[in-house]
Design an enzyme around this catalytic site. Structure first.
Site, PDB file in Angstrom:
ATOM      1  N   ARG A  21     -42.402  79.171   9.482  1.00 57.09           N
ATOM      2  CA  ARG A  21     -41.542  78.458  10.250  1.00 57.09           C
ATOM      3  C   ARG A  21     -41.172  77.126   9.547  1.00 57.09           C
ATOM      4  NH1 ARG A  21     -40.641  79.313  16.093  1.00 57.09           N
ATOM      5  NH2 ARG A  21     -40.398  81.566  16.107  1.00 57.09           N
ATOM      6  N   ARG A  25     -36.748  72.785  13.202  1.00 58.08           N
ATOM      7  CA  ARG A  25     -36.305  71.812  13.992  1.00 58.08           C
ATOM      8  C   ARG A  25     -36.937  70.481  13.702  1.00 58.08           C
ATOM      9  NH1 ARG A  25     -36.384  75.159  19.623  1.00 58.08           N
ATOM     10  NH2 ARG A  25     -38.146  75.942  18.456  1.00 58.08           N
ATOM     11  N   ARG A  34     -27.614  72.894  11.693  1.00 57.79           N
ATOM     12  CA  ARG A  34     -27.647  73.937  12.929  1.00 57.79           C
ATOM     13  C   ARG A  34     -26.599  73.403  13.764  1.00 57.79           C
ATOM     14  NH1 ARG A  34     -31.752  74.454  17.679  1.00 57.79           N
ATOM     15  NH2 ARG A  34     -30.557  72.904  18.610  1.00 57.79           N
ATOM     16  N   ASP A  71     -34.124  85.728  11.951  1.00 54.23           N
ATOM     17  CA  ASP A  71     -35.190  85.788  12.931  1.00 54.23           C
ATOM     18  C   ASP A  71     -35.689  87.252  13.174  1.00 54.23           C
ATOM     19  OD1 ASP A  71     -36.322  83.806  15.190  1.00 54.23           O
ATOM     20  OD2 ASP A  71     -35.908  86.021  16.067  1.00 54.23           O
ATOM     21  N   TYR A 147     -40.912  92.375  22.786  1.00 55.17           N
ATOM     22  CA  TYR A 147     -39.705  91.863  23.328  1.00 55.17           C
ATOM     23  C   TYR A 147     -38.666  92.576  24.029  1.00 55.17           C
ATOM     24  CZ  TYR A 147     -40.667  87.055  21.101  1.00 55.17           C
ATOM     25  OH  TYR A 147     -41.313  85.946  20.937  1.00 55.17           O
TER      26      TYR A 147
HETATM   27  O1  CP3 Z   1     -38.907  79.004   8.075  1.00 54.92           O
HETATM   28  C1  CP3 Z   1     -39.356  80.159   8.576  1.00 54.92           C
HETATM   29  O2  CP3 Z   1     -40.326  80.750   9.077  1.00 54.92           O
HETATM   30  C2  CP3 Z   1     -38.079  81.427   8.668  1.00 54.92           C
HETATM   31  C3  CP3 Z   1     -37.074  81.781   9.840  1.00 54.92           C
HETATM   32  C4  CP3 Z   1     -38.149  82.241  10.966  1.00 54.92           C
HETATM   33  C5  CP3 Z   1     -37.370  81.861  12.275  1.00 54.92           C
HETATM   34  N1  CP3 Z   1     -38.120  82.954  13.077  1.00 54.92           N
HETATM   35  C6  CP3 Z   1     -36.511  80.774  12.658  1.00 54.92           C
HETATM   36  C7  CP3 Z   1     -36.418  80.569  13.827  1.00 54.92           C
HETATM   37  C8  CP3 Z   1     -38.931  83.154  11.029  1.00 54.92           C
HETATM   38  C9  CP3 Z   1     -39.790  84.049   9.905  1.00 54.92           C
HETATM   39  C10 CP3 Z   1     -39.162  83.763  12.509  1.00 54.92           C
HETATM   40  C11 CP3 Z   1     -39.988  84.665  12.996  1.00 54.92           C
HETATM   41  C12 CP3 Z   1     -40.073  84.799  14.271  1.00 54.92           C
HETATM   42  N2  CP3 Z   1     -39.134  84.719  15.450  1.00 54.92           N
HETATM   43  C13 CP3 Z   1     -41.238  85.174  15.086  1.00 54.92           C
HETATM   44  C14 CP3 Z   1     -42.512  85.604  14.384  1.00 54.92           C
HETATM   45  C15 CP3 Z   1     -43.287  84.396  13.844  1.00 54.92           C
HETATM   46  C16 CP3 Z   1     -44.034  83.702  15.068  1.00 54.92           C
HETATM   47  O3  CP3 Z   1     -43.738  82.607  14.986  1.00 54.92           O
HETATM   48  O4  CP3 Z   1     -44.933  84.434  15.680  1.00 54.92           O
HETATM   49  C17 CP3 Z   1     -41.050  85.359  16.510  1.00 54.92           C
HETATM   50  C18 CP3 Z   1     -41.917  85.772  17.561  1.00 54.92           C
HETATM   51  C19 CP3 Z   1     -39.467  84.912  16.609  1.00 54.92           C
HETATM   52  C20 CP3 Z   1     -38.910  84.906  17.961  1.00 54.92           C
HETATM   53  C21 CP3 Z   1     -38.442  83.447  18.260  1.00 54.92           C
HETATM   54  N3  CP3 Z   1     -37.280  83.022  17.676  1.00 54.92           N
HETATM   55  C22 CP3 Z   1     -39.021  82.444  19.116  1.00 54.92           C
HETATM   56  C23 CP3 Z   1     -40.372  82.719  19.769  1.00 54.92           C
HETATM   57  C24 CP3 Z   1     -38.097  81.398  18.806  1.00 54.92           C
HETATM   58  C25 CP3 Z   1     -38.444  79.953  19.361  1.00 54.92           C
HETATM   59  C26 CP3 Z   1     -37.583  79.824  20.761  1.00 54.92           C
HETATM   60  C27 CP3 Z   1     -37.723  78.382  20.808  1.00 54.92           C
HETATM   61  O5  CP3 Z   1     -36.603  77.819  21.383  1.00 54.92           O
HETATM   62  O6  CP3 Z   1     -38.654  77.761  20.619  1.00 54.92           O
HETATM   63  C28 CP3 Z   1     -37.149  81.645  17.969  1.00 54.92           C
HETATM   64  C29 CP3 Z   1     -36.154  80.858  17.632  1.00 54.92           C
HETATM   65  C30 CP3 Z   1     -36.432  80.261  16.066  1.00 54.92           C
HETATM   66  N4  CP3 Z   1     -36.313  81.259  15.064  1.00 54.92           N
HETATM   67  C31 CP3 Z   1     -36.061  79.052  15.631  1.00 54.92           C
HETATM   68  C32 CP3 Z   1     -36.348  79.190  14.344  1.00 54.92           C
HETATM   69  C33 CP3 Z   1     -36.126  77.874  13.421  1.00 54.92           C
HETATM   70  C34 CP3 Z   1     -35.817  77.768  16.607  1.00 54.92           C
HETATM   71  C35 CP3 Z   1     -34.444  78.091  16.747  1.00 54.92           C
HETATM   72  C36 CP3 Z   1     -33.507  76.692  17.072  1.00 54.92           C
HETATM   73  O7  CP3 Z   1     -33.120  76.215  16.019  1.00 54.92           O
HETATM   74  O8  CP3 Z   1     -33.382  76.211  18.356  1.00 54.92           O
END
Ligand code: CP3
Length: 340
Positions: A21, A25, A34, A71, A147
Site C-alpha cells: 500500500r 492517502r 484521486r 484493488d 469479501y
Molecule cells: O500501493 C499499493 O499497494 C497498490 C495498490 C493496492 C490497493 N489495494 C490500493 C487501495 C493494493 C495492492 C491493494 C490490495 C488490497 N485491497 C487488499 C490486500 C492487501 C491488504 O491490505 O491486506 C485488500 C484487503 C483490499 C481491499 C480494500 N481496498 C480495503 C480494505 C480498502 C481500504 C478501505 C478504506 O477506506 O480504508 C481498499 C481501498 C484502497 N485500496 C485504497 C487504496 C489506496 C484506499 C482508497 C482511497 O483512496 O480512499
C-alpha cells in the site's frame, strides 16, 4: 533489476525495499490525483491517472519496485458484483454470494473486462526507470471469496465460515471459479509487462490450520505453479497474513514468502528461509516514529543479515496518516545499512 534479482536470491548491491500500500492517502500527491479522478474506483479505471499514482512512491521514496495501482476487488466487480467504497467503512459488495446459484451467476472471464489494468501496466513500464521493477498482484481466492460471501470486511467471518463447515462444496465451486480467473488475470498482467506478481491473502488468519490448507493455501499454490510453468522468469510472491502457527506446513513452487508483522522473522527464517526468499516484515505503525522505525529496521536486518534471501517490506499495508518523511527515512536506512 535489483528487486527481481533478490527474488531469485542473486547477489544485489543492497537489500531492496518496497512497501505494501505504498501508493495511497498518506501521500498528498496521491490525494491530488484521486481528487482529480473523482473517487477511488474511477482512479483505478483511468490508466493515465492510475499510472501516475503507481509511479509516485518510486519518485518520492526511491523504493526499488512500484506496485500496480488497482484493488483486489476489481475481480468480484468484473464478475458482476456491485462494488462501493464508502468513506471510513471500507469496501462493500452488494448481494453477497450465499448459494451455488449465486456462484454460477458470476461472470467467468473477468480478466477480459480488466483492459484498463493492462493499459496502466503498459504506461507504467514505459515510464519506470529500467532498474526499478513493476509488481502486479491479485487477491487470493480465499480473501476474495471472504469479501464476496460476507459482502464487506468482517470481524467474525460468520457467513463464510458457516459455508466452510456446512456447504464446503459451494465454497470450493466459488474458489475454483476465482482461481481460474486469477490465473488468466495474472497471466495477462505478465504479458502486459509486470516483472513480478504478488498474491495477497489478507484474511488467511480467519481459518484454523486444516481449513487454511484446504480452502486457502492449496489454491494459492495451484495458481503459483500455473504461472511458474509458463513464466519461470517472473517471481511469484505469496503473502498469507497471520499464519505464524502454520509455517511448518507451507509447501509449493513459488519464489518469495511474504512475512506479516505478527510472525517473528526468526521463526520464518528457521522454517522457510532455505527454501524461499523472505519478504517483510516491519510493523507499519513503527513509521509513526523515527526511533521506532530505526529499531525495527535494525532488528530485522540483525536476523536476516545484509545479504541475499531478503526483501525489506512492511508486515502489512501503509496506514493513511503515516508521515511521508519517516517512509523516506526507512528506505534510506535499509539501503545504507545493507550496502555491500
Ligand atoms: O500501493 C499499493 O499497494 C497498490 C495498490 C493496492 C490497493 N489495494 C490500493 C487501495 C493494493 C495492492 C491493494 C490490495 C488490497 N485491497 C487488499 C490486500 C492487501 C491488504 O491490505 O491486506 C485488500 C484487503 C483490499 C481491499 C480494500 N481496498 C480495503 C480494505 C480498502 C481500504 C478501505 C478504506 O477506506 O480504508 C481498499 C481501498 C484502497 N485500496 C485504497 C487504496 C489506496 C484506499 C482508497 C482511497 O483512496 O480512499
Amino acid at each position: 533489476m535489483i528487486f527481481v534479482d533478490a527474488c531469485f536470491r542473486k547477489k544485489t548491491p543492497y537489500t531492496p525495499i518496497w512497501m505494501m500500500r505504498q501508493a495511497g492517502r498518506y501521500l498528498p500527491e496521491y490525494m491530488e490525483v484521486r481528487n482529480r479522478a473523482g473517487d477511488f474506483l474511477s482512479l483505478c479505471k483511468d490508466p493515465e491517472l492510475a499510472a501516475q499514482v503507481t509511479l509516485q512512491p518510486v519518485e518520492i521514496l526511491d523504493v526499488d519496485a512500484a506496485i500496480l495501482f488497482s484493488d483486489i476487488l476489481v475481480i468480484p466487480m468484473e464478475m458482476g458484483m456491485e462494488l462501493h467504497f464508502q468513506k471510513g467503512e471500507g469496501p462493500l459488495l452488494e448481494r453477497p454470494i450465499r448459494s451455488l446459484d449465486d456462484v454460477e451467476a458470476l461472470y467467468d472471464y473477468p480478466e477480459e473486462r480488466l483492459g484498463y489494468v493492462y493499459e496502466t501496466i503498459g504506461i507504467v513500464r514505459e515510464r519506470l526507470p529500467k532498474e526499478k521493477a513493476l509488481i502486479g498482484f491479485s487477491g487470493a481466492p480465499w480473501t476474495l471469496a471472504t469479501y464476496m460471501v460476507e459482502g464487506s470486511g468482517s470481524k467474525t467471518y460468520a457467513a463464510i465460515k458457516k459455508m466452510v463447515y456446512t456447504e464446503p462444496e459451494v465454497l470450493h465451486a466459488l474458489l475454483i471459479k476465482l482461481s481460474e480467473a486469477i490465473k488468466a488475470y495474472l497471466l495477462k498482467q505478465i504479458e502486459a509487462g509486470v516483472n513480478a506478481v504478488q498474491i495477497f491473502d489478507s484474511w488467511a488468519s480467519a481459518l484454523e490450520r486444516e481449513a487454511f490448507f484446504e480452502f486457502s493455501w492449496s489454491y494459492m499454490v495451484e495458481i503459483a505453479q500455473f504461472l511458474k510453468e509458463r513464466h519461470p522468469e517472473i517471481p511469484v510472491i505469496l503473502f498469507p497474513k497471520g499464519i505464524a502457527g502454520y509455517l511448518d506446513g507451507i509447501y509449493g513452487q513459488f519464489d518469495v514468502f511474504g512475512v506479516d508483522w505478527g510472525t517473528p522473522m526468526e521463526l520464518a527464517k528457521r522454517e522457510l528461509g532455505e527454501r524461499y526468499v523472505l519478504q517483510g516484515n516491519m510493523e507499519p505503525a513503527r513509521l509513526y516514529d523515527r526511533e521506532a522505525t530505526k529499531k525495527g529496521v535494525e532488528e530485522i536486518i540483525e536476523v536476516m543479515g545484509a545479504r541475499e534471501g531478503h526483501i525489506f517490506n512492511l508486515g502489512h499495508g501503509m496506514l493513511p496518516d503515516l508521515p511521508v518523511e519517516n517512509a523516506k527515512y526507512l528506505v534510506e536506512l535499509v539501503h545504507d545499512l545493507t550496502r555491500r
